[in-house]
Design a protein around this motif. Structure first.
Motif, mmCIF file in Angstrom:
data_model
loop_
_atom_site.group_PDB
_atom_site.id
_atom_site.type_symbol
_atom_site.label_atom_id
_atom_site.label_comp_id
_atom_site.label_asym_id
_atom_site.label_seq_id
_atom_site.Cartn_x
_atom_site.Cartn_y
_atom_site.Cartn_z
ATOM 1 N N UNK A 121 0.944 -0.466 -4.492
ATOM 2 C CA UNK A 121 -0.284 -0.945 -5.147
ATOM 3 C C UNK A 121 -0.813 0.081 -6.140
ATOM 4 N N UNK A 122 -0.620 1.362 -5.865
ATOM 5 C CA UNK A 122 -1.042 2.416 -6.789
ATOM 6 C C UNK A 122 -0.264 2.299 -8.101
ATOM 7 N N UNK A 123 1.039 2.088 -7.997
ATOM 8 C CA UNK A 123 1.860 1.902 -9.194
ATOM 9 C C UNK A 123 1.456 0.632 -9.936
ATOM 10 N N UNK A 124 1.207 -0.430 -9.195
ATOM 11 C CA UNK A 124 0.827 -1.701 -9.816
ATOM 12 C C UNK A 124 -0.471 -1.561 -10.603
ATOM 13 N N UNK A 125 -1.430 -0.842 -10.040
ATOM 14 C CA UNK A 125 -2.723 -0.684 -10.697
ATOM 15 C C UNK A 125 -2.580 0.058 -12.029
ATOM 16 N N UNK A 126 -1.848 1.171 -12.015
ATOM 17 C CA UNK A 126 -1.706 1.972 -13.237
ATOM 18 C C UNK A 126 -0.815 1.266 -14.251
ATOM 19 N N UNK A 127 0.240 0.603 -13.793
ATOM 20 C CA UNK A 127 1.108 -0.132 -14.714
ATOM 21 C C UNK A 127 0.345 -1.261 -15.397
ATOM 22 N N UNK A 128 -0.512 -1.931 -14.646
ATOM 23 C CA UNK A 128 -1.299 -3.011 -15.229
ATOM 24 C C UNK A 128 -2.225 -2.486 -16.320
ATOM 25 N N UNK A 129 -2.905 -1.391 -16.041
ATOM 26 C CA UNK A 129 -3.821 -0.814 -17.028
ATOM 27 C C UNK A 129 -3.084 -0.263 -18.236
ATOM 28 N N UNK A 130 -1.816 0.155 -18.037
ATOM 29 C CA UNK A 130 -1.046 0.801 -19.098
ATOM 30 C C UNK A 130 -0.077 -0.153 -19.803
ATOM 31 N N UNK A 131 -0.113 -1.433 -19.408
ATOM 32 C CA UNK A 131 0.780 -2.442 -20.000
ATOM 33 C C UNK A 131 2.255 -2.079 -19.845
ATOM 34 N N UNK A 132 2.612 -1.556 -18.678
ATOM 35 C CA UNK A 132 4.003 -1.231 -18.363
ATOM 36 C C UNK A 132 4.622 -2.436 -17.660
ATOM 37 N N UNK A 133 5.793 -2.837 -18.102
ATOM 38 C CA UNK A 133 6.495 -3.954 -17.467
ATOM 39 C C UNK A 133 6.843 -3.582 -16.031
ATOM 40 N N UNK A 134 6.461 -4.455 -15.096
ATOM 41 C CA UNK A 134 6.681 -4.177 -13.676
ATOM 42 C C UNK A 134 7.382 -5.369 -13.042
ATOM 43 N N UNK A 135 8.425 -5.062 -12.262
ATOM 44 C CA UNK A 135 9.193 -6.100 -11.587
ATOM 45 C C UNK A 135 9.322 -5.762 -10.112
ATOM 46 N N UNK A 136 8.889 -6.679 -9.249
ATOM 47 C CA UNK A 136 9.069 -6.514 -7.808
ATOM 48 C C UNK A 136 10.371 -7.220 -7.433
ATOM 49 N N UNK A 137 11.430 -6.456 -7.292
ATOM 50 C CA UNK A 137 12.763 -7.043 -7.149
ATOM 51 C C UNK A 137 13.075 -7.482 -5.723
#
Length: 205
Positions: free
Chosen positions: A168-184
């Motif tokens: 969730x920590x990664x998800x929060x920062x990736x969302x704010x930073x517009x980083x593509x995130x994939x939960x594989x």
């Protein structure tokens, strides 16, 4: 606490990182799935941002791949003494500030003094900021690969944070930073990831 300085972002190379829910057991198939994804990214010129955590079976397996390109960030010097040339031996004040702004247990809570990260824990989470945002916290990842059986890729009011663990920590920062995130952990996310890679083929050729 510090806000992420999105306005001054500048990517210097193609990068990815990996995060898993550390309290969930992963099958050999799950690990192999992520390793195969990393192999593809390495062939496309991507660099893996890595914390050199010996307990991280997935990250360790990816780092040992024959064609692996690594940028190593350590939370503190003694974290992994085998790593001789990390990009950083400790997080910056900026990384600490961003971590403090995105982790509810980072700073002491007067009403719950027992609920706070120890100094080593704060260093680990500040280091995770470097994995996502680079040396100066202005060079964001291209791709964040996560694995939690909950399957979430975005945080909502209904999010079960226990089911996500540290992802969730990664998800929060990736969302704010517009980083593509994939939960594989989910086939649908792997499909989206594959479609994204195919969309970039013209740039790679």
């Amino acid at each position: 606490p510090l806000k992420i300085d999105v306005a001054n972002f500048k990517r210097t190379k193609k990068t990815f990182s990996i995060a898993t829910h550390g309290r969930e057991e992963m099958s050999v198939e799950d690990i192999d799935k992520i390793v195969k994804i990393a192999k593809v990214l390495f062939t496309k010129g991507y660099t893996f941002r890595y914390s050199a955590d010996k307990r991280d079976m997935v990250g360790s397996a990816v780092a040992k791949l024959e064609n692996a390109k690594l940028d190593v960030y350590l939370p503190f010097k003694a974290f992994n003494k085998e790593m001789n040339n990390p990009l950083k031996f400790a997080p910056t004040i900026t990384a600490y500030g961003i971590a403090a702004n995105n982790h509810k247990l980072f700073n002491p809570n007067p009403s719950r003094p027992d609920m706070v990260l120890a100094p080593a824990g704060r260093a680990v989470f500040a280091n995770k900021v470097h994995l996502m945002l680079g040396d100066n916290c202005l060079d964001p990842l291209d791709i964040m690969i996560i694995h939690s059986k909950a399957g979430d890729e975005v945080l909502t009011k209904q999010t079960d944070y226990k089911a996500l663990g540290d992802t969730s920590f990664f998800m929060r920062i990736c969302s704010e930073s517009n980083i593509r995130l994939y939960n594989v952990s989910k086939d649908e996310s792997i499909k989206k990831f594959s479609e994204y890679l195919r969309s970039l083929e013209n740039n790679w050729n």
